[in-house]
Scaffold this active site. Structure first.
Site, PDB file in Angstrom:
ATOM      1  N   PRO A  65       0.819  -1.285   0.058  1.00 14.54           N
ATOM      2  CA  PRO A  65      -0.008   0.044   0.128  1.00 14.54           C
ATOM      3  C   PRO A  65       1.035   1.347   0.055  1.00 14.54           C
ATOM      4  CG  PRO A  65      -0.048  -0.896   2.270  1.00 14.54           C
ATOM      5  CD  PRO A  65       0.757  -1.971   1.407  1.00 14.54           C
ATOM      6  N   HIS A  66       0.567   2.256  -0.865  1.00 17.31           N
ATOM      7  CA  HIS A  66       1.127   3.412  -0.937  1.00 17.31           C
ATOM      8  C   HIS A  66       0.543   4.524  -1.382  1.00 17.31           C
ATOM      9  CE1 HIS A  66       1.039   1.253  -4.872  1.00 17.31           C
ATOM     10  NE2 HIS A  66       1.285   2.500  -5.350  1.00 17.31           N
TER      11      HIS A  66
END
Length: 157
Positions: A65-66
């Site tokens: 996740p970013h």
């Protein structure tokens, strides 16, 4: 940005126990907020917005996740190992138990994609994810990650 600069000794959590993806993102946002003195709900909203575009699961039990955040001063990366795998909507159908979260300043896009690429590069081999799953401490896990970057045949991040 090199992995050794992106992750510090305190940037790992080896015993998160979320029930699902939503709860994991909440936990990661809370961890990030505490480390950055940044608004947790804003981090969570940005992570969830990115996930709505498509799952950030890489496959083989790994999630990345970013997001980029307005007003964030410096990048933050966290390594989390889950006590039990959760569904992360991965293309390979494998549940996720290793998570690399990357938060990046919105006004400093340079380096964001190379940082994500560098994490992906060191995870290509089967050995590193297995080693990270067996690490006894956060410091040991991050040392493994840094060593894998040095051993990576491609150019470092």
């Amino acid at each position: 940005m090199a992995i050794k600069k992106l992750f510090s000794g305190e940037d790992s959590v080896l015993s998160l126990s979320p029930g699902d993806k939503k709860e994991l993102l909440e936990m990661l946002a809370q961890e990030a907020s505490a480390r950055l003195s940044y608004d947790g709900p804003t981090v969570l909203d940005a992570l969830q917005a990115r996930e709505r575009l498509g799952s950030t699961a890489l496959g083989r039990g790994v999630g990345l996740p970013h997001t980029r955040l307005e007003g964030l001063g410096t990048p933050l990366a966290l390594l989390a190992r889950l006590t039990r795998p959760i569904d992360f909507e991965a293309r390979d159908g494998e549940p996720v138990d290793l998570v690399f979260m990357v938060l990046w300043p919105e006004n400093s896009a340079e380096g964001f994609l190379p940082a994500l690429s560098g994490i992906c590069r060191v995870l290509r081999g089967n050995q590193l994810p297995r080693q990270l799953r067996q690490a006894r401490s956060g410091a040991e896990a991050l040392a493994m990650l840094q060593a894998a970057e040095v051993d990576s045949p491609d150019e470092a991040v």
